[in-house]
Design an enzyme around this catalytic site. Sequence first.
Site, PDB file in Angstrom:
ATOM      1  N   GLU A  38       0.849  -1.194   0.000  1.00  0.00           N
ATOM      2  CA  GLU A  38       0.000   0.000   0.000  1.00  0.00           C
ATOM      3  C   GLU A  38       0.882   1.240   0.000  1.00  0.00           C
ATOM      4  O   GLU A  38       1.837   1.328   0.788  1.00  0.00           O
ATOM      5  CB  GLU A  38      -0.916   0.009   1.228  1.00  0.00           C
ATOM      6  CG  GLU A  38      -1.777   1.258   1.353  1.00  0.00           C
ATOM      7  CD  GLU A  38      -2.632   1.255   2.604  1.00  0.00           C
ATOM      8  OE1 GLU A  38      -2.890   2.350   3.146  1.00  0.00           O
ATOM      9  OE2 GLU A  38      -3.033   0.161   3.069  1.00  0.00           O
ATOM     10  N   GLU A  82      -2.388  11.463   3.432  1.00  0.00           N
ATOM     11  CA  GLU A  82      -3.456  11.327   4.414  1.00  0.00           C
ATOM     12  C   GLU A  82      -3.447  12.585   5.281  1.00  0.00           C
ATOM     13  O   GLU A  82      -2.382  13.151   5.552  1.00  0.00           O
ATOM     14  CB  GLU A  82      -3.257  10.094   5.296  1.00  0.00           C
ATOM     15  CG  GLU A  82      -3.466   8.775   4.585  1.00  0.00           C
ATOM     16  CD  GLU A  82      -3.266   7.587   5.527  1.00  0.00           C
ATOM     17  OE1 GLU A  82      -4.282   6.984   5.926  1.00  0.00           O
ATOM     18  OE2 GLU A  82      -2.107   7.285   5.856  1.00  0.00           O
TER      19      GLU A  82
END
Length: 552
Positions: free
Chosen positions: A440, A445
């Site tokens: 990932e 974020e």
Amino acid sequence: MKKYNKYFVLLFALLSAISCQKDDYAFGDLVAPSNIQVAAEIIGKTADAPNGDGSGTVKLTAKADNAVSYKFVFSDGTSENSPSGIFTKRFTKTGVNTYTVTVIANGRGGVASNTTLDVTVLSNFSDDEAVAFLTGGTSKKWYWSASEAGHLGVGQNDADAAKNYYANYYQAGPFEKAGSPASSCLYENVLTFSLDGEQLKFELDNGGSTFFNAAFASVGGGSGPDDACLTYNTSGVKTVSLSPSESVVMANPNHATQTRGTTMNFSDGGFMGYYIGQSSYEILSITANRMVVRAVMGGNPALAWYHIFTTTKPTQNPATDYTNLVWSDEFNTDGAPDAAKWNYDLGRGNNGWGNNEKQNYTNAATNVKVQGGNLVITAKKEASGDADYSSARLKTDAKFAFTYGKVEVKAKLPSGGGTWPAIWMLGQNYASQPWPACGEIDIMEHVGNNQNVILSTLHYPGHSGGNGVSSSKTYANVSTEFHVYKVIWSPASVKTYVDDDLLHSVPNDGSLPFNSDFFLILNVAMGGNLGGNIDGAFTQSSMEIDYVRIYQ
């Protein structure tokens, strides 16, 4: 004038002789220590366990007449000065082994006597995998992971289990120490681990200069108030023994996810590049190409330093760029997102998509639409329904995936406590290689409870969940202005940027899952493990995306 000089020389010689006589008098009689007695207490020794409890630990106590200090020299290649004559040694060679201990009793004026004894002790500790990673089976070179944020950092060392396992006080930015000759020598370090038979060895090539913590500048002949590169000889092969970690981290409830539990102990004052007066380093994590260690600062047990190393020496040259546009969405047509390019994750997911998130994902226009040249993903508080909040998660899964390239997403982020927007990528082989094996890449974020701090993280086996390889930095106005969030992903590295400012860099190689097709995901979550508490006054907020462009 010549006559004056002659008498002056005679007077100086006489004074020097008197001075030397006084110095000799201060030593007293130069008597070699005698009657050396050494006791060896094997820890855990019983009638049923004559060689100890398996820890390999022996407490040595030496006494002698006319001795002022002692030194222990061990046949495993290590030694230790002990003014008191008491020293606890952990022998680490697996099995029952006999070691010769030479005890040197030092008297006044440098005179010394010595004796030897043999101790037989059992050690059950071994970490063959760590040795294999360190040496590659023979010999391997390691370098500071200078392109990675946090390659040098410091944090607290105390009973606070939530903070004593990472560099929470300070983390160096990518190549931060390269900007000044007072610190750039750090990146010249070459650390070589090798096997000599079954014995682990270490050698530090510092290029002639070592980066010293200011507290130890005097060791390198310096005296300034700041850390500095000082001329220092680190030549010579050191012996490395492994032992179980006994740090404060091991007392943490989650220590199994925070440390490997193995400590490297370097002989003869050996150290790993940055001089902090310490020769023992706890391995927090290690793979074939990346290692994170922790060391308590010498003379200041309230601080722990963190070092990250890699087997590929990073360079400051710009990352491989990709300029051929292969896929994009400019969001120029109002309505639903282009079905040829995007599909959705829907519903609440298992355990809130594995993160205890609070939202229900939909494809309703109230949660996701193209309007005014932007893709708009809106998280909303709901008055009724299966969940208290709704939102949307778009992905190119089964629509478009690629290996290596550049992704640029121009976005303005939502705000409000509990919001958790993300721009990220997942390995297309996730069905056959379940997460984290598929890999990932979190390009961006943001957590509304930590406004303006942008996170970038890589997840893969050994680095899942909260143990991801992460970096963060503060950028202004992320919820009121558009910024370009970018990843440049190559066979050599994964680098993320915010407006061309390097945020995170991780070396890539064939052992990692970042060498096959990945697809793109855009979403806004609410709450959860990272999003945290949701503001009770929250009603709705949106992530707006001007464009998504992928180059190869």
